[in-house]
Design an enzyme around this catalytic site. Structure first.
Site, PDB file in Angstrom:
ATOM      1  N   ASP A 120       0.925  -1.331   0.223  1.00 13.73           N
ATOM      2  CA  ASP A 120      -0.327   0.286   0.074  1.00 13.73           C
ATOM      3  C   ASP A 120       0.873   1.247  -0.507  1.00 13.73           C
ATOM      4  O   ASP A 120       1.344   1.428   1.443  1.00 13.73           O
ATOM      5  CB  ASP A 120      -1.006   0.008   1.164  1.00 13.73           C
ATOM      6  CG  ASP A 120      -1.714   1.070   1.391  1.00 13.73           C
ATOM      7  OD1 ASP A 120      -1.874   2.250   0.514  1.00 13.73           O
ATOM      8  OD2 ASP A 120      -2.226   1.452   2.997  1.00 13.73           O
ATOM      9  N   GLU A 124      -0.501  11.096   1.174  1.00 18.23           N
ATOM     10  CA  GLU A 124      -1.873  10.397   1.345  1.00 18.23           C
ATOM     11  C   GLU A 124      -1.992   9.643   2.222  1.00 18.23           C
ATOM     12  O   GLU A 124      -3.292  10.550   2.797  1.00 18.23           O
ATOM     13  CB  GLU A 124      -1.539   9.934   0.035  1.00 18.23           C
ATOM     14  CG  GLU A 124      -3.346   9.042  -0.352  1.00 18.23           C
ATOM     15  CD  GLU A 124      -3.844   7.573   0.796  1.00 18.23           C
ATOM     16  OE1 GLU A 124      -5.204   7.151   1.144  1.00 18.23           O
ATOM     17  OE2 GLU A 124      -2.771   6.423   1.477  1.00 18.23           O
ATOM     18  N   HIS A 131      -0.266  -1.322   6.206  1.00 21.39           N
ATOM     19  CA  HIS A 131       0.698  -0.886   8.010  1.00 21.39           C
ATOM     20  C   HIS A 131       1.486  -1.241   8.434  1.00 21.39           C
ATOM     21  O   HIS A 131       1.476  -0.674  10.057  1.00 21.39           O
ATOM     22  CB  HIS A 131      -1.035   0.079   7.672  1.00 21.39           C
ATOM     23  CG  HIS A 131      -1.161   1.568   6.736  1.00 21.39           C
ATOM     24  ND1 HIS A 131      -1.984   2.670   7.481  1.00 21.39           N
ATOM     25  CD2 HIS A 131      -1.010   1.458   6.143  1.00 21.39           C
ATOM     26  CE1 HIS A 131      -2.448   3.156   6.524  1.00 21.39           C
ATOM     27  NE2 HIS A 131      -1.406   2.954   5.170  1.00 21.39           N
TER      28      HIS A 131
HETATM   29 ZN   LIG Z   1      -3.226   3.121   0.577  1.00 20.32          ZN
END
Ligand SMILES: [Zn+2]
Length: 359
Positions: free
Chosen positions: A182, A211, A325
């Site tokens: 990600d 982002e 994450h």
């Molecule tokens: Zn993302």
């Protein structure tokens, strides 16, 4: 109807996996995206008509657009990842830090990190279990209570340096495992789409910054491009382990192996229903597996793109991935392939008619 294989996008092979590996191993914690930006610039420069880096660090590239008024289609993929920022030097190679993006003290404690531009290895120390009294073992960590330890090598780490999870990318059979998938998956996908763009539309590629700390780069990128519509490429969490619930996991958001996740709604965006329909039709018409991402928390760069200027019809398509994450996410190669197929086919067949439809 056109078949997927009539589109000149090659299947994902060693070359694309190697590119993803370089992107995943690079460090680009929000606001310090230079390492990924460099790879993106190298890859797209020979193909784009115009490339620039804007004031915030977004890479903005355009390609194609024949005819009098070609459809301007923005494709966005964020380059940044979560991590931490060094805030003070306590001596002896011990540093305090703040988290950057969606990570908690629990996510960070005990993790090995790469610090600064030199990727200096460090560890976020934990008090050994031998030394914990019973009350301490139940206590929640706070970021303030954690320290990053690189050993006493003074002068190499500076205040403001970022640190990212120290994880080396690997391929394991049908799976890919690495940090920051990600959204290096979105970045790698967008690089391929720039290389193999369909000339009938004006492709406006935005490799965005920041982002993870509030969709900041995408906001100015969309202003600059002023597109007719936008497609956001990201990787969304899959919460699909088999036994989360008593009998069967019924709370999944997306599942690995079920194809690209098409968004209908998330915490920041109601996606354009015409574009949702179009993506679903393309997938069904071409035998490309897909899934509808279950509405809920999280979001994509669409959250700021769709509200730019007079509004931008937007859709997000994501590769599902487990454990985002965290130090290592796992995704399936087949989901990446099908995401590439879906977006490439959708772009190849796209006309302004899509936006002329009833909502
Ligand atoms: Zn993302």
């Amino acid at each position: 109807m056109l078949k997927v294989n009539e589109i000149s996008l090659p299947p994902i092979g060693d070359e694309q996996v190697k590119l993803l590996e370089r992107l995943s191993n690079a460090c680009a914690v929000s606001g310090d995206e230079g390492e990924v930006r460099k790879i993106v610039m190298e890859e797209i420069r020979p193909y784009a008509d115009e490339v620039k880096v804007d004031a915030l660090g977004n890479v903005l590239a355009t390609r194609g657009g024949s005819g009098e008024r070609p459809l301007r289609v923005m494709l966005a993929a964020h380059m940044d990842e979560v991590g931490l920022m060094i805030t003070s030097d306590e001596g002896e190679g011990i540093y305090r830090f703040e988290s950057v993006g969606g990570t908690s003290a629990t996510d960070l404690s005990g993790k090995v990190m790469w610090v600064g531009k030199e990727h200096i290895p460090g560890v976020i120390g934990l008090k050994p279990i031998h030394l914990l009294d019973p009350a301490e073992s139940k206590r929640q960590f706070t970021i303030d209570s954690l320290r990053l330890d690189i050993g006493p090598a003074t002068g190499r780490v500076k205040i403001g340096d970022r640190a990212a999870f120290a994880t080396t990318f690997i391929q394991q059979g049908p799976s890919l495992r690495g940090k920051a998938l990600d959204n290096r998956l979105g970045v790698a996908t967008l690089i391929e789409l720039v290389k193999h763009a369909s000339p009938h539309i004006e492709l406006q590629a935005a490799f965005t910054v920041q982002e993870e700390i509030g969709l900041r780069g995408a906001r100015v990128a969309a202003f600059s491009f002023n597109p007719d519509m936008a497609i956001i490429l990201d990787s969304t969490p899959a919460y699909d382990l088999p036994t989360w619930d008593i009998d069967e996991n019924v709370r999944y958001n997306t599942r690995l192996g079920a194809g690209p996740a098409i968004y209908v709604a998330d915490s920041g965006t109601l996606y354009d229903p015409r574009l949702v329909r179009y993506m679903v039709e393309i997938a069904e018409g071409h035998g490309i597996p897909y899934q509808i991402r279950q509405p809920g928390g999280g979001g994509t760069d669409a959250g700021s793109i769709h509200k730019q200027r007079v509004g931008v019809p937007s859709i997000s398509v994501s590769v599902p991935g487990r454990y985002h994450h965290s130090p290592a996410a796992i995704v399936r190669l087949s989901d990446w392939q099908h995401t590439m197929d879906l977006v490439a086919t959708a772009l190849f067949l796209l006309t302004s008619e899509v936006l002329a439809d009833e909502r």
